[in-house]
Motif scaffolding. Structure first.
Motif, PDB file in Angstrom:
ATOM      1  N   ALA A   1      11.431  12.543   1.564  1.00 39.96           N
ATOM      2  CA  ALA A   1      11.472  11.075   1.495  1.00 39.96           C
ATOM      3  C   ALA A   1      10.951  10.580   0.143  1.00 39.96           C
ATOM      4  N   ASN A   2      10.314  11.484  -0.601  1.00 40.08           N
ATOM      5  CA  ASN A   2       9.693  11.088  -1.878  1.00 40.08           C
ATOM      6  C   ASN A   2      10.135  12.001  -3.018  1.00 40.08           C
ATOM      7  N   PRO A   3      11.446  12.096  -3.292  1.00 46.52           N
ATOM      8  CA  PRO A   3      11.907  13.071  -4.281  1.00 46.52           C
ATOM      9  C   PRO A   3      11.367  12.843  -5.687  1.00 46.52           C
ATOM     10  N   GLU A   4      11.180  11.574  -6.091  1.00 48.08           N
ATOM     11  CA  GLU A   4      10.709  11.324  -7.466  1.00 48.08           C
ATOM     12  C   GLU A   4       9.267  11.784  -7.653  1.00 48.08           C
ATOM     13  N   ALA A   5       8.419  11.488  -6.672  1.00 50.38           N
ATOM     14  CA  ALA A   5       7.019  11.938  -6.737  1.00 50.38           C
ATOM     15  C   ALA A   5       6.959  13.465  -6.662  1.00 50.38           C
ATOM     16  N   ALA A   6       7.802  14.035  -5.806  1.00 52.73           N
ATOM     17  CA  ALA A   6       7.831  15.502  -5.658  1.00 52.73           C
ATOM     18  C   ALA A   6       8.252  16.162  -6.968  1.00 52.73           C
ATOM     19  N   LYS A   7       9.193  15.539  -7.674  1.00 46.69           N
ATOM     20  CA  LYS A   7       9.646  16.099  -8.962  1.00 46.69           C
ATOM     21  C   LYS A   7       8.531  16.035 -10.012  1.00 46.69           C
TER      22      LYS A   7
ATOM     23  N   ALA B   1       0.842  -1.213   0.000  1.00 47.65           N
ATOM     24  CA  ALA B   1       0.000   0.000   0.000  1.00 47.65           C
ATOM     25  C   ALA B   1       0.867   1.248   0.000  1.00 47.65           C
ATOM     26  N   GLN B   2       1.939   1.156   0.800  1.00 49.33           N
ATOM     27  CA  GLN B   2       2.827   2.320   0.898  1.00 49.33           C
ATOM     28  C   GLN B   2       3.508   2.582  -0.447  1.00 49.33           C
ATOM     29  N   ALA B   3       3.898   1.516  -1.129  1.00 46.08           N
ATOM     30  CA  ALA B   3       4.574   1.676  -2.419  1.00 46.08           C
ATOM     31  C   ALA B   3       3.643   2.311  -3.438  1.00 46.08           C
ATOM     32  N   GLN B   4       2.344   2.000  -3.309  1.00 43.08           N
ATOM     33  CA  GLN B   4       1.387   2.548  -4.270  1.00 43.08           C
ATOM     34  C   GLN B   4       1.047   3.996  -3.956  1.00 43.08           C
ATOM     35  N   ASP B   5       0.821   4.302  -2.684  1.00 44.50           N
ATOM     36  CA  ASP B   5       0.351   5.630  -2.289  1.00 44.50           C
ATOM     37  C   ASP B   5       1.472   6.449  -1.659  1.00 44.50           C
ATOM     38  N   VAL B   6       1.890   7.456  -2.374  1.00 44.52           N
ATOM     39  CA  VAL B   6       2.915   8.370  -1.844  1.00 44.52           C
ATOM     40  C   VAL B   6       2.202   9.652  -1.423  1.00 44.52           C
ATOM     41  N   SER B   7       2.511  10.130  -0.236  1.00 43.88           N
ATOM     42  CA  SER B   7       1.913  11.386   0.243  1.00 43.88           C
ATOM     43  C   SER B   7       2.940  12.500   0.177  1.00 43.88           C
ATOM     44  N   LEU B   8       2.554  13.629  -0.427  1.00 43.14           N
ATOM     45  CA  LEU B   8       3.420  14.802  -0.509  1.00 43.14           C
ATOM     46  C   LEU B   8       2.774  15.961   0.256  1.00 43.14           C
ATOM     47  N   THR B   9       3.598  16.741   0.935  1.00 40.75           N
ATOM     48  CA  THR B   9       3.098  17.924   1.643  1.00 40.75           C
ATOM     49  C   THR B   9       3.794  19.163   1.099  1.00 40.75           C
ATOM     50  N   ILE B  10       2.989  20.215   0.864  1.00 35.86           N
ATOM     51  CA  ILE B  10       3.532  21.493   0.389  1.00 35.86           C
ATOM     52  C   ILE B  10       3.507  22.503   1.528  1.00 35.86           C
ATOM     53  N   GLU B  11       4.666  23.088   1.824  1.00 37.03           N
ATOM     54  CA  GLU B  11       4.755  24.188   2.799  1.00 37.03           C
ATOM     55  C   GLU B  11       4.549  25.506   2.047  1.00 37.03           C
ATOM     56  N   SER B  12       3.743  26.420   2.604  1.00 38.52           N
ATOM     57  CA  SER B  12       3.529  27.721   1.956  1.00 38.52           C
ATOM     58  C   SER B  12       3.107  28.771   2.974  1.00 38.52           C
ATOM     59  N   TRP B  13       3.285  30.059   2.595  1.00 38.65           N
ATOM     60  CA  TRP B  13       2.748  31.155   3.417  1.00 38.65           C
ATOM     61  C   TRP B  13       1.426  31.653   2.849  1.00 38.65           C
ATOM     62  N   ARG B  14       1.027  31.134   1.671  1.00 35.95           N
ATOM     63  CA  ARG B  14      -0.159  31.672   1.004  1.00 35.95           C
ATOM     64  C   ARG B  14      -1.410  30.937   1.494  1.00 35.95           C
ATOM     65  N   ASN B  15      -1.833  31.232   2.747  1.00 38.22           N
ATOM     66  CA  ASN B  15      -3.032  30.565   3.268  1.00 38.22           C
ATOM     67  C   ASN B  15      -4.293  30.964   2.495  1.00 38.22           C
ATOM     68  N   ASP B  16      -4.248  32.109   1.786  1.00 37.49           N
ATOM     69  CA  ASP B  16      -5.395  32.512   0.962  1.00 37.49           C
ATOM     70  C   ASP B  16      -5.500  31.685  -0.326  1.00 37.49           C
ATOM     71  N   ASP B  17      -4.468  30.880  -0.611  1.00 37.25           N
ATOM     72  CA  ASP B  17      -4.480  30.013  -1.808  1.00 37.25           C
ATOM     73  C   ASP B  17      -5.065  28.625  -1.532  1.00 37.25           C
ATOM     74  N   LEU B  18      -5.394  28.348  -0.284  1.00 36.98           N
ATOM     75  CA  LEU B  18      -5.744  26.977   0.122  1.00 36.98           C
ATOM     76  C   LEU B  18      -6.830  26.363  -0.763  1.00 36.98           C
ATOM     77  N   SER B  19      -7.926  27.093  -1.008  1.00 38.66           N
ATOM     78  CA  SER B  19      -9.038  26.509  -1.777  1.00 38.66           C
ATOM     79  C   SER B  19      -8.645  26.259  -3.238  1.00 38.66           C
ATOM     80  N   ILE B  20      -7.753  27.108  -3.782  1.00 35.35           N
ATOM     81  CA  ILE B  20      -7.320  26.938  -5.179  1.00 35.35           C
ATOM     82  C   ILE B  20      -6.523  25.642  -5.339  1.00 35.35           C
ATOM     83  N   TRP B  21      -5.643  25.387  -4.375  1.00 35.11           N
ATOM     84  CA  TRP B  21      -4.867  24.142  -4.416  1.00 35.11           C
ATOM     85  C   TRP B  21      -5.791  22.934  -4.210  1.00 35.11           C
ATOM     86  N   LYS B  22      -6.655  23.043  -3.198  1.00 36.75           N
ATOM     87  CA  LYS B  22      -7.516  21.912  -2.823  1.00 36.75           C
ATOM     88  C   LYS B  22      -8.530  21.576  -3.918  1.00 36.75           C
TER      89      LYS B  22
END
Length: 419
Positions: free
Chosen positions: A311-317, A22-43
């Protein structure tokens, strides 16, 4: 070994095995940002568009309040707990993260060919060798005006400095509007919407900015003093009590229809669209003389990079390559009118005011704010000093020449141009 124990071990192994799959299939990425007003656009828009093409990669956009972002991000990076992707401030703050080995170099990232050297300048090493963030957006400076007020007073959009001051005189003589909404209390407004807005037409954009860094020009040269001379004239048009007027006060004066012109950054477009009850237009900083080349501050504002310890550079790229694509550029620029794509593929803006701003790129030469690269690394900080001097010149407490002299003296105290 008992049969039950063997069964238990086999069960445990199979559970661990399926968890591993399951872990190999599902990679989770997190984005750090200061643009909290962008949250809905990303989501609602960006992440679904990416995940649809990249099943198995799940993305979370996790912003921090803008004022807390730098400190919080540095603490997370030092602790090794930061997200996979790091939203990049322009210039020195991000360069420092790269120099500390927190951000990975991205020269070989597919998609980086979509950006010009000027677009990448805010996230490239001083020697030009390595780019470490994907450019996302810039903000453009100019003036937003109340079209209804201009129509009532029969004012044509000014293109030269002479026409600009003639328009301000006409608005002032009529008396129904404050000619221009800007205060000097918050200091940065005077520099960002004043000096850095009109200045490039005098110092010829990148030509002057780079000459300053090389030590071939000085802030006491005429082309750097003249914008202060123009700013000194603004005092008569800013209305009573402008010295105590904050940035939100200026925004309110304009959107309530009490001021005719607003020296602007394009980031105001979204807010002004929701608040102003009148038609708006925009014009670029007027040139000194008809026929002069026009320059605009098209300032790199936001990029995104790869946490070197992800931990997930390929997915992040994969996500970074998507962010470097024309598809992302279109979604982002049209979701946030006033934050313009830095991608070489032109984006057709749906918002008419945003389209007016971005059209100037076709006729004017772009530059970035003169203080942002290299020249604000020491003490006194040239960017912050320019805030104070711009406000002082408008307030009339410093002459343009004295302001330029103080800025150059401060710069000379620590900055030695590379020979």
């Amino acid at each position: 070994m008992t049969r039950n124990l063997i069964k238990g071990l086999l069960l445990a192994t199979s559970i661990l095995g399926t968890a591993g799959i399951a872990q190999a299939q599902d990679v989770s990425l997190t984005i750090e940002s200061w643009r909290n007003d962008d949250l809905s656009i990303w989501k609602d828009k960006i992440i679904p568009a990416f995940e649809a093409k990249n099943p198995g990669i799940k993305v979370t956009f996790a912003p921090t309040a803008p004022t807390e972002y730098n400190a919080a991000l540095n603490a997370k990076l030092d602790a090794g707990s930061a997200g996979d992707l790091i939203t990049c401030r322009p210039f020195d703050a991000s360069l420092e993260l790269y120099n500390k080995k927190h951000l990975a170099g991205l020269n070989d990232l597919p998609g980086m060919e979509n950006f010009s050297d000027v677009a990448k300048s805010a996230w490239t090493t001083d020697d030009g060798a390595t780019t470490f963030c994907v450019p996302m957006a810039s903000v453009i400076h100019g003036f937003i005006y109340n079209k209804d007020a201009f129509d009532q007073l029969g004012i044509a959009v000014p293109t030269t400095e002479e026409e600009f001051f003639a328009a301000l005189d006409k608005i002032k003589a009529d008396g129904n509007y404050i000619p221009m909404a800007m205060g000097t209390k918050d200091l940065w407004e005077a520099a960002t919407m004043g000096y850095q807005n009109i200045g490039p037409n005098y110092w010829k954009g990148e030509e002057g900015r780079l000459a300053l860094i090389k030590g071939e020009q000085r802030l006491t040269d005429p082309q750097w003093v003249e914008p202060f001379k123009a700013l000194a004239k603004w005092k008569d048009y800013l209305g009573d009590g402008f010295e105590a007027q904050t940035y939100p006060d200026s925004q309110n004066l304009f959107t309530l229809g009490r001021a005719a012109i607003y020296p602007a950054g394009s980031w105001e477009i979204g807010l002004f669209n929701t608040q102003a009850q009148f038609k708006m237009g925009a014009f670029p900083p007027p040139v000194k003389t008809a026929g002069d080349t026009c320059y605009i501050s098209d300032h790199n504002d936001i990029g995104i990079g790869l946490n070197a310890k992800s931990a997930n550079p390929e997915a992040a790229k994969k996500l970074l390559t998507f962010i470097a694509s024309p598809e992302f550029a279109d979604i982002y620029a049209n979701s946030l009118p006033g934050f313009f794509s830095l991608n070489s593929t032109a984006v057709k803006m749906q918002d008419p005011l945003a389209q007016e701003f971005v059209y100037w790129r076709e006729k004017c030469k772009p530059t970035i704010r003169s203080t942002y690269q290299i020249l604000s690394r020491g003490t006194p900080n040239l960017e912050n000093e320019t805030w104070t001097m711009s406000a002082n010149v408008i307030n009339g407490t410093d002459t343009p020449e004295a302001a330029a002299e103080k800025l150059q003296k401060g710069l000379d105290s620590w900055f030695k141009p590379a020979k």
